[in-house]
Design a protein around this motif. Sequence first.
Motif, mmCIF file in Angstrom:
data_model
loop_
_atom_site.group_PDB
_atom_site.id
_atom_site.type_symbol
_atom_site.label_atom_id
_atom_site.label_comp_id
_atom_site.label_asym_id
_atom_site.label_seq_id
_atom_site.Cartn_x
_atom_site.Cartn_y
_atom_site.Cartn_z
ATOM 1 N N SER A 53 -54.475 -6.790 126.795
ATOM 2 C CA SER A 53 -54.457 -6.162 128.179
ATOM 3 C C SER A 53 -52.949 -6.025 128.656
ATOM 4 C CB SER A 53 -54.875 -7.636 129.170
ATOM 5 O OG SER A 53 -56.383 -7.652 128.916
ATOM 6 N N GLY A 54 -51.963 -6.332 127.758
ATOM 7 C CA GLY A 54 -50.644 -5.908 128.281
ATOM 8 C C GLY A 54 -49.839 -6.912 128.871
ATOM 9 N N LEU A 55 -48.609 -6.635 129.381
ATOM 10 C CA LEU A 55 -47.790 -7.405 129.874
ATOM 11 C C LEU A 55 -48.104 -8.221 131.105
ATOM 12 C CD1 LEU A 55 -44.717 -8.473 129.787
ATOM 13 C CD2 LEU A 55 -44.142 -6.537 131.321
ATOM 14 N N GLY A 56 -48.649 -7.634 132.132
ATOM 15 C CA GLY A 56 -48.819 -8.360 133.285
ATOM 16 C C GLY A 56 -49.887 -9.490 133.370
ATOM 17 N N PRO A 57 -51.073 -9.397 132.741
ATOM 18 C CA PRO A 57 -51.965 -10.613 132.955
ATOM 19 C C PRO A 57 -51.358 -11.562 131.863
ATOM 20 C CG PRO A 57 -53.259 -8.422 132.448
ATOM 21 C CD PRO A 57 -51.887 -8.141 132.550
ATOM 22 N N ALA A 58 -50.851 -11.360 130.755
ATOM 23 C CA ALA A 58 -50.246 -12.343 129.863
ATOM 24 C C ALA A 58 -49.227 -12.709 130.230
ATOM 25 C CB ALA A 58 -49.990 -11.582 128.546
ATOM 26 N N MET A 59 -48.195 -12.352 130.921
ATOM 27 C CA MET A 59 -47.232 -13.148 131.662
ATOM 28 C C MET A 59 -47.230 -13.974 132.912
ATOM 29 S SD MET A 59 -43.824 -13.373 131.305
ATOM 30 C CE MET A 59 -43.156 -12.092 130.240
ATOM 31 N N ASP A 109 -51.628 -1.347 132.217
ATOM 32 C CA ASP A 109 -51.129 -1.447 130.591
ATOM 33 C C ASP A 109 -50.477 -0.412 130.438
ATOM 34 O OD1 ASP A 109 -50.946 -2.267 128.069
ATOM 35 O OD2 ASP A 109 -53.069 -2.277 127.834
ATOM 36 N N ASP A 110 -49.138 -0.242 129.964
ATOM 37 C CA ASP A 110 -48.580 0.740 129.450
ATOM 38 C C ASP A 110 -48.731 1.040 128.076
ATOM 39 O OD1 ASP A 110 -46.670 -0.966 128.237
ATOM 40 O OD2 ASP A 110 -45.177 -0.400 129.691
ATOM 41 N N GLY A 111 -49.245 0.169 127.434
ATOM 42 C CA GLY A 111 -49.608 0.393 126.025
ATOM 43 C C GLY A 111 -48.681 -0.471 125.143
ATOM 44 N N SER A 112 -47.478 -0.531 125.496
ATOM 45 C CA SER A 112 -46.462 -1.066 124.786
ATOM 46 C C SER A 112 -46.805 -2.586 124.231
ATOM 47 C CB SER A 112 -45.076 -1.148 125.592
ATOM 48 O OG SER A 112 -45.214 -1.858 126.655
ATOM 49 N N ARG A 113 -46.423 -3.015 123.272
ATOM 50 C CA ARG A 113 -46.351 -4.366 122.843
ATOM 51 C C ARG A 113 -45.210 -4.983 122.062
ATOM 52 N NH1 ARG A 113 -50.036 -3.291 125.777
ATOM 53 N NH2 ARG A 113 -52.321 -3.720 125.521
ATOM 54 N N ASP A 114 -44.124 -4.572 122.702
ATOM 55 C CA ASP A 114 -43.023 -5.010 122.299
ATOM 56 C C ASP A 114 -41.997 -6.036 122.837
ATOM 57 O OD1 ASP A 114 -42.315 -3.126 124.193
ATOM 58 O OD2 ASP A 114 -41.108 -1.789 122.742
ATOM 59 N N ALA A 122 -53.922 -23.585 121.370
ATOM 60 C CA ALA A 122 -54.901 -22.660 121.456
ATOM 61 C C ALA A 122 -54.358 -21.925 122.922
ATOM 62 C CB ALA A 122 -56.153 -23.224 121.863
ATOM 63 N N ALA A 123 -53.859 -22.614 123.661
ATOM 64 C CA ALA A 123 -53.305 -21.746 124.970
ATOM 65 C C ALA A 123 -52.227 -20.547 124.589
ATOM 66 C CB ALA A 123 -52.717 -22.546 126.034
ATOM 67 N N VAL A 124 -51.407 -21.178 123.647
ATOM 68 C CA VAL A 124 -50.141 -20.018 123.266
ATOM 69 C C VAL A 124 -50.917 -18.904 122.490
ATOM 70 C CG1 VAL A 124 -48.171 -19.801 121.804
ATOM 71 C CG2 VAL A 124 -48.418 -21.876 122.982
ATOM 72 N N ASN A 125 -51.656 -19.275 121.577
ATOM 73 C CA ASN A 125 -52.276 -18.230 120.944
ATOM 74 C C ASN A 125 -53.235 -17.173 121.756
ATOM 75 O OD1 ASN A 125 -51.544 -18.670 118.142
ATOM 76 N ND2 ASN A 125 -53.018 -20.470 117.950
ATOM 77 N N GLY A 126 -53.983 -17.960 122.815
ATOM 78 C CA GLY A 126 -54.571 -17.177 123.597
ATOM 79 C C GLY A 126 -53.874 -16.290 124.601
ATOM 80 N N ILE A 127 -52.822 -16.750 124.944
ATOM 81 C CA ILE A 127 -51.767 -15.941 125.822
ATOM 82 C C ILE A 127 -51.520 -14.480 125.033
ATOM 83 C CG2 ILE A 127 -49.397 -15.676 126.873
ATOM 84 C CD1 ILE A 127 -49.879 -18.810 127.848
ATOM 85 N N ARG A 128 -51.022 -14.741 123.727
ATOM 86 C CA ARG A 128 -50.737 -13.554 122.834
ATOM 87 C C ARG A 128 -51.879 -12.932 122.647
ATOM 88 N NH1 ARG A 128 -47.167 -12.614 118.216
ATOM 89 N NH2 ARG A 128 -47.682 -10.392 117.692
ATOM 90 N N GLU A 129 -52.976 -13.199 122.507
ATOM 91 C CA GLU A 129 -54.050 -12.482 122.280
ATOM 92 C C GLU A 129 -54.455 -11.543 123.629
ATOM 93 O OE1 GLU A 129 -57.325 -15.216 121.371
ATOM 94 O OE2 GLU A 129 -56.421 -15.709 119.330
ATOM 95 N N LEU A 130 -54.432 -12.330 124.689
ATOM 96 C CA LEU A 130 -54.325 -11.618 126.044
ATOM 97 C C LEU A 130 -53.262 -10.301 126.088
ATOM 98 C CD1 LEU A 130 -55.622 -11.694 128.710
ATOM 99 C CD2 LEU A 130 -53.937 -13.198 129.575
ATOM 100 N N TYR A 131 -52.011 -10.793 125.668
ATOM 101 C CA TYR A 131 -50.953 -9.766 125.725
ATOM 102 C C TYR A 131 -51.472 -8.338 124.931
ATOM 103 C CZ TYR A 131 -46.771 -7.622 124.764
ATOM 104 O OH TYR A 131 -45.636 -6.576 124.554
#
Length: 290
Positions: free
Chosen positions: A154-160, A194-199, A142-151
């Motif tokens: 909200s983008g790179l910073g919060p998820a990383m 958030d710069d909008g990128s998701r790659d 659930a945490a792994v999936n949650g990090i991906r959902e956060l990414y």
Amino acid sequence: MTEPVTHTLEVPGAVLRYDVREPATPATAPPLLLIGSPMDASGFVTLAGHFTDRTVITYDPRGTGRSVRTDPAPESTPEQHADDVRRVIEAVGGGPVDLFASSGGAVNALALVAAYPGLVRVLAAHEPPTTRLLDDHETAVAAVNGIRELYQKSGLGPAMVKFIEIVSLKGPVPADFVSRPGPAPATFGLPADDDGSRDDVLLGQNLVTCCLYEPDFDALRAASTRIVVGVGAESTDELAHRAGLAVAGRLDLEPTVFPGNHAGFLGGEFGQHGDPDSFAATLRGTLDRS
């Protein structure tokens, strides 16, 4: 050891770059392949320097470093990475090779050996983060999936930030891990906006497929490859260490303890210093054991 020579290899969905370091005198041991994921070849410079008596091969996984993806798929799978590694091995002579694999690279290496055991003589798989094998797998997954959902939200910073927290977390993953307040992204030098990128190669391309992968243990037990599962002496109770123990248990193996932590082989790469001299000595002893 000679200077590394870089080669290009076209594979389905990507153009890979890999490096070959040849010993100054003919080698008697098999070539040594060093892989990570999403870490690229630049993370293995120090470790490669401890094996000047062998041909050493490193590569950049698809989408990382110098290796460019050419397919539009949002994610890469361990099976795809394993097929890429197979093609690299075949390009340099066909094996069998000895293989040291770190983190996500260890997950991909388990997929490789399950599918192509004849290509690998010895696999040293160091701390594969296979969360589905943990006792606390429900909250870990659930945490792994949650990090991906956060990414995605909200983008790179919060998820990383959450990724950094989970890899260093000691003990079971709490059910509310992702929603718990944490440090600001700037604490880790990460962007707050958030710069909008998701790659991102980790959060977008590999996180879920890697961490939720379940090895084919029947195929691994039947393989001719000698498998060694490594864990870090300084990473006890961390997620990847616990997952390494779980993989070793499923294969009825005694885990091999390597010096340092999850990145114990680093000698300044990415600003991280492990214990590379001792780590390399342990790896050499592991590979040379009959």
